[in-house]
Scaffold this motif. Structure first.
Motif, mmCIF file in Angstrom:
data_model
loop_
_atom_site.group_PDB
_atom_site.id
_atom_site.type_symbol
_atom_site.label_atom_id
_atom_site.label_comp_id
_atom_site.label_asym_id
_atom_site.label_seq_id
_atom_site.Cartn_x
_atom_site.Cartn_y
_atom_site.Cartn_z
ATOM 1 N N GLU A 144 12.409 -5.539 2.822
ATOM 2 C CA GLU A 144 11.786 -5.093 4.058
ATOM 3 C C GLU A 144 11.910 -3.581 4.216
ATOM 4 O OE1 GLU A 144 13.861 -7.609 3.612
ATOM 5 O OE2 GLU A 144 13.826 -9.034 5.278
ATOM 6 N N THR A 145 13.096 -3.060 3.901
ATOM 7 C CA THR A 145 13.314 -1.619 4.027
ATOM 8 C C THR A 145 12.403 -0.845 3.088
ATOM 9 O OG1 THR A 145 15.633 -2.033 4.616
ATOM 10 C CG2 THR A 145 15.059 0.196 3.898
ATOM 11 N N ALA A 146 12.267 -1.336 1.847
ATOM 12 C CA ALA A 146 11.414 -0.659 0.872
ATOM 13 C C ALA A 146 9.954 -0.700 1.308
ATOM 14 C CB ALA A 146 11.577 -1.298 -0.506
ATOM 15 N N LEU A 147 9.492 -1.862 1.809
ATOM 16 C CA LEU A 147 8.095 -1.965 2.241
ATOM 17 C C LEU A 147 7.817 -1.039 3.416
ATOM 18 C CD1 LEU A 147 5.327 -3.204 2.057
ATOM 19 C CD2 LEU A 147 6.135 -5.141 3.435
ATOM 20 N N LEU A 148 8.745 -0.931 4.333
ATOM 21 C CA LEU A 148 8.566 -0.016 5.461
ATOM 22 C C LEU A 148 8.390 1.415 4.982
ATOM 23 C CD1 LEU A 148 8.555 0.636 8.485
ATOM 24 C CD2 LEU A 148 11.064 0.740 8.380
ATOM 25 N N GLU A 149 9.225 1.830 4.032
ATOM 26 C CA GLU A 149 9.108 3.201 3.526
ATOM 27 C C GLU A 149 7.800 3.410 2.778
ATOM 28 O OE1 GLU A 149 11.055 5.687 4.368
ATOM 29 O OE2 GLU A 149 11.943 4.160 5.656
ATOM 30 N N LEU A 150 7.353 2.408 2.042
ATOM 31 C CA LEU A 150 6.071 2.521 1.335
ATOM 32 C C LEU A 150 4.912 2.613 2.324
ATOM 33 C CD1 LEU A 150 6.767 -0.069 -1.488
ATOM 34 C CD2 LEU A 150 6.410 2.383 -1.818
ATOM 35 N N LEU A 151 4.985 1.879 3.414
ATOM 36 C CA LEU A 151 3.939 1.944 4.436
ATOM 37 C C LEU A 151 3.930 3.301 5.127
ATOM 38 C CD1 LEU A 151 4.305 -1.623 5.996
ATOM 39 C CD2 LEU A 151 2.337 -0.752 4.716
ATOM 40 N N ARG A 152 5.094 3.897 5.288
ATOM 41 C CA ARG A 152 5.159 5.235 5.884
ATOM 42 C C ARG A 152 4.414 6.263 5.025
ATOM 43 N NH1 ARG A 152 8.835 5.897 9.999
ATOM 44 N NH2 ARG A 152 10.556 4.410 10.175
ATOM 45 N N GLN A 153 4.385 6.037 3.720
ATOM 46 C CA GLN A 153 3.737 6.984 2.808
ATOM 47 C C GLN A 153 2.215 6.857 2.814
ATOM 48 O OE1 GLN A 153 5.554 6.479 -1.078
ATOM 49 N NE2 GLN A 153 7.608 6.373 -0.165
ATOM 50 N N GLU A 154 1.694 5.773 3.379
ATOM 51 C CA GLU A 154 0.248 5.587 3.448
ATOM 52 C C GLU A 154 -0.340 6.436 4.570
ATOM 53 O OE1 GLU A 154 -1.743 3.682 1.484
ATOM 54 O OE2 GLU A 154 -0.032 3.148 0.213
ATOM 55 N N SER A 155 -1.625 6.741 4.450
ATOM 56 C CA SER A 155 -2.324 7.509 5.483
ATOM 57 C C SER A 155 -2.856 6.555 6.538
ATOM 58 C CB SER A 155 -3.482 8.304 4.860
ATOM 59 O OG SER A 155 -4.261 8.911 5.859
ATOM 60 N N TRP A 156 -2.434 6.759 7.793
ATOM 61 C CA TRP A 156 -2.836 5.869 8.877
ATOM 62 C C TRP A 156 -3.761 6.549 9.886
ATOM 63 C CZ3 TRP A 156 -1.781 0.780 8.808
ATOM 64 C CH2 TRP A 156 -0.795 0.344 7.914
ATOM 65 N N SER A 157 -3.662 7.838 10.029
ATOM 66 C CA SER A 157 -4.365 8.498 11.122
ATOM 67 C C SER A 157 -5.639 9.207 10.711
ATOM 68 C CB SER A 157 -3.426 9.513 11.809
ATOM 69 O OG SER A 157 -2.274 8.854 12.297
ATOM 70 N N VAL A 212 -11.737 5.704 20.054
ATOM 71 C CA VAL A 212 -11.082 4.407 20.261
ATOM 72 C C VAL A 212 -10.062 4.235 19.142
ATOM 73 C CG1 VAL A 212 -11.370 1.908 20.388
ATOM 74 C CG2 VAL A 212 -13.127 3.409 21.346
ATOM 75 N N ALA A 213 -8.812 4.082 19.496
ATOM 76 C CA ALA A 213 -7.757 3.961 18.485
ATOM 77 C C ALA A 213 -6.603 3.154 19.066
ATOM 78 C CB ALA A 213 -7.273 5.329 18.037
ATOM 79 N N GLN A 214 -5.813 2.582 18.184
ATOM 80 C CA GLN A 214 -4.600 1.876 18.574
ATOM 81 C C GLN A 214 -3.454 2.307 17.668
ATOM 82 O OE1 GLN A 214 -5.500 -2.452 18.625
ATOM 83 N NE2 GLN A 214 -5.167 -2.307 20.820
ATOM 84 N N PRO A 215 -2.244 2.357 18.206
ATOM 85 C CA PRO A 215 -1.096 2.665 17.342
ATOM 86 C C PRO A 215 -0.830 1.527 16.372
ATOM 87 C CG PRO A 215 -0.363 2.009 19.516
ATOM 88 C CD PRO A 215 -1.857 2.135 19.598
ATOM 89 N N VAL A 216 -0.296 1.865 15.210
ATOM 90 C CA VAL A 216 0.127 0.856 14.241
ATOM 91 C C VAL A 216 1.653 0.883 14.199
ATOM 92 C CG1 VAL A 216 0.015 0.042 11.875
ATOM 93 C CG2 VAL A 216 -1.961 1.203 12.889
ATOM 94 N N ILE A 217 2.256 -0.217 14.621
ATOM 95 C CA ILE A 217 3.709 -0.308 14.713
ATOM 96 C C ILE A 217 4.198 -1.356 13.723
ATOM 97 C CG2 ILE A 217 5.648 -0.905 16.216
ATOM 98 C CD1 ILE A 217 3.924 0.067 18.559
ATOM 99 N N ALA A 218 5.146 -0.956 12.898
ATOM 100 C CA ALA A 218 5.792 -1.898 11.984
ATOM 101 C C ALA A 218 7.060 -2.417 12.642
ATOM 102 C CB ALA A 218 6.117 -1.215 10.661
ATOM 103 N N GLN A 233 -4.407 0.182 3.726
ATOM 104 C CA GLN A 233 -3.080 0.704 3.398
ATOM 105 C C GLN A 233 -2.134 -0.340 2.805
ATOM 106 O OE1 GLN A 233 -4.561 0.843 6.376
ATOM 107 N NE2 GLN A 233 -4.706 2.955 7.086
ATOM 108 N N LEU A 234 -2.226 -1.584 3.285
ATOM 109 C CA LEU A 234 -1.237 -2.591 2.890
ATOM 110 C C LEU A 234 -1.285 -2.964 1.407
ATOM 111 C CD1 LEU A 234 1.046 -4.288 4.063
ATOM 112 C CD2 LEU A 234 -0.629 -6.058 4.622
#
Length: 298
Positions: free
Chosen positions: A276-289, A260-266, A105-106
């Motif tokens: 930082e704010t823009a990167l956080l929003e871009l990471l939210r748009q990625e598929s994590w689950s 087996v899974a772990q939460p991903v926390i930014a 995702q990153l």
């Protein structure tokens, strides 16, 4: 003491010699040596010891360098903030990731961020120890971190999703015929594990504790890609975040049951800027689950 001296000391620690540090910093070697000698005189301690392989920080030196890194990072952010306009972000963004997280995702999020802010310099590193990652966040060294858990306030911590773990098997392994692998079926298998203080080894220990009371450790490695490649060659099985499986090895990875899974926390630094704010929003748009290993790949 000056920030220039801090930067010189950090460069020597990373390069292992005054000569290499001077070349990297594009300054004369005598200038670097003089600044470090002056810094050591002012502090009254030796920061570096000479060894056959080069200069290494002393115990006191390591403690000093941790604080120097914080000061240099803060200075860079202050300069960037002073220079940056709303639509012209410059300077350095420091991102740390718990090892194995966000491998898929990153890169996409960072590519989009660079297109938006082309003058922004992004530094990314993986940290195997969750305790060290938490410490760096508390000290304000990082602009953004991805981790499984933290003690920060909800305003600073943002749950992006969950990272599913998969088992990687050797070519021809008997369990490759299954869509998912029951953890109890791995009892007796040799394991490719991670460094003892790493968060990934902590996850694996929990799995083994519940499903294999006497596990065999075939090897220990420091990187997820290495663990996957060694498992693929039949050295042992390994357990890694799904997004960390390198391209070309997906057909050897299987989800496990129980899950087996772990939460991903930014975790974003306090007083976050536009980058930082823009990167956080871009990471939210990625598929994590969503797992990319829902079925075997032929």
């Amino acid at each position: 003491m000056s920030l220039r001296q801090y930067e010189y000391a950090l460069a020597i620690a990373e390069e292992g010699s005054v000569t290499a540090a001077a070349e990297r910093l594009h300054v004369a070697q005598p200038s670097v040596s003089q600044q470090i000698r002056g810094l050591e005189r002012e502090l009254g301690v030796k920061l570096f010891a000479r060894t056959p392989t080069g200069l290494v920080p002393t115990v006191v030196g390591r403690a000093f360098l941790r604080e120097a890194e914080i000061a240099v990072s803060a200075s860079r952010r202050a300069r960037a903030t002073a220079r940056a306009g709303a639509d012209d972000v410059v300077g350095e963004l420091v991102v740390a990731v718990q090892m194995g997280f966000g491998t898929r995702q990153l890169p996409g999020a960072l590519s989009a961020l660079r297109r938006r802010f082309p003058r922004l310099e992004v530094t990314v590193f993986e940290e195997p120890s969750s305790a060290e990652l938490e410490r760096l966040c508390r000290r304000g060294v990082l602009d953004l971190a991805l981790m499984a858990a933290c003690e920060r306030s909800p305003a600073d911590a943002h749950h992006l999703g969950d990272e599913e773990f998969v088992v990687v098997l050797g070519a021809g392994h008997r369990l490759l015929a299954a869509d998912r692998v029951q953890l109890r079926e791995l009892e007796g298998e040799p394991w490719v594990r991670f460094d003892r203080d790493s968060a990934l080894d902590g996850v694996l220990l929990n799995v083994l504790r519940n499903n294999d009371p006497t596990p065999t450790t075939a090897a220990r490695v420091s990187q997820t890609a290495t663990a996957v490649r060694w498992a693929a060659h039949g050295l042992g099985v390994t357990l890694v975040p799904a997004s960390a499986v390198p391209h070309g090895h997906e057909h050897l990875a299987r989800p496990v049951l129980p899950l087996v899974a772990q939460p991903v926390i930014a975790v974003v630094r306090q007083g976050a800027g536009p980058a930082e704010t823009a990167l956080l929003e871009l990471l939210r748009q990625e598929s994590w689950s969503e797992s990319v290993f829902s079925s075997p790949v032929s």
